[in-house]
Scaffold this motif. Sequence first.
Motif, mmCIF file in Angstrom:
data_model
loop_
_atom_site.group_PDB
_atom_site.id
_atom_site.type_symbol
_atom_site.label_atom_id
_atom_site.label_comp_id
_atom_site.label_asym_id
_atom_site.label_seq_id
_atom_site.Cartn_x
_atom_site.Cartn_y
_atom_site.Cartn_z
ATOM 1 N N LYS A 1 22.858 8.848 53.493
ATOM 2 C CA LYS A 1 23.040 10.067 54.286
ATOM 3 C C LYS A 1 24.044 9.854 55.416
ATOM 4 C CE LYS A 1 18.391 11.860 53.314
ATOM 5 N NZ LYS A 1 17.072 12.239 53.896
ATOM 6 N N THR A 2 24.768 10.904 55.746
ATOM 7 C CA THR A 2 25.738 10.838 56.831
ATOM 8 C C THR A 2 25.038 10.484 58.142
ATOM 9 O OG1 THR A 2 27.107 12.510 55.756
ATOM 10 C CG2 THR A 2 27.483 12.132 58.103
ATOM 11 N N ARG B 1 29.614 2.776 55.770
ATOM 12 C CA ARG B 1 28.359 3.502 55.603
ATOM 13 C C ARG B 1 27.217 2.521 55.373
ATOM 14 N NH1 ARG B 1 29.099 9.047 54.508
ATOM 15 N NH2 ARG B 1 27.022 9.129 53.546
#
Length: 339
Positions: A318-319, A287
């Motif tokens: 955030k994804t 990530r």
Amino acid sequence: MNLVKTAPKPDTLTNVIDRTFSIAPMLDWTDRHYRYFARLMSANTLLYTEMVTTGAIIYGNGDYLAYNEEEHPLALQLGGSNPKDLAHCAKLAAERGYDEVNINVGCPSDRVQNGRFGACLMGEPELVAQSVDAMKQVADIPITVKTRIGIDEQDSYEFLTRFIDVVSDKGCTDFTIHARKAWLQGLSPKENREIPPLDYDRVYQLKRDYPHLNISINGGVTSLEQAKVHLQHVDGVMVGREAYHNPYILSQVDQLLYQNDKPQLSREEVIELMLPYIERHIQQGGRLNHVTRHMIGLFQGLPGSRSWRRYLSENAHKTGAGIEVVKGAIALMNENAPS
């Protein structure tokens, strides 16, 4: 970026590592992403891993020895007190290409004490010496110790020198001394980094009394100018929190402390060099915030730095976040900086 699983061990038979300047092992901070980031700014700084326990390496499910090959020179800091386990981990570290293994004899946390390692080991110099001996028998890389100037009421110079005498007698020639004693009861790890007073003169005296040993100093150093003053008295300076919260300090280390005439990278150039690394990390399933959390302080003290920090903090987790977030943070910072 090449994440090392099994690396050819560098030529360390001369056991020569330049410890003029190093970054302290800091739990949850000096992971492989931070170390890659730091290495971009300084080719010479000696980097340390976070403290890794012998139990995690031997019994854990993850690969606690993985690193990026660009991180050299790199030292593994181990937490443990069982000579056999420490030797096993030192052997693995040498096989994996680490340049040094360091024993933690400085951490004062309750969890570490319960595991019988960290600063409490200052009271057991014979056990530390036995560990050094066991590690040196199986690993041909330097085995070093990071410790304090004392613990609790055992804070005399004689207590410190006895520890040094016993441990160095088994072949440890490199010590990093945090110039504060540790209170094992009553103070948190954070308080132990701030409340016990610094005693730099005691570390200076140690170097005068043990000129044959490599003595580095740690604790309270916040600038390269301070580092240069310390280097008039000791062999090396280790910097902790300042190198993390204000990482751009590293961009002048090579020039000011190693007389390297390479050009200093700008902050923007550092970011450009980080972008391919970030992209590869995300492609491998990572990530964005795993990396950018270490870059928050890059613009510390500059106009617009608050916008940089806030934008990364609010968006990097955030994804699906990618390098466009980093570029957006730069754009916002430049937009909000006074002209």
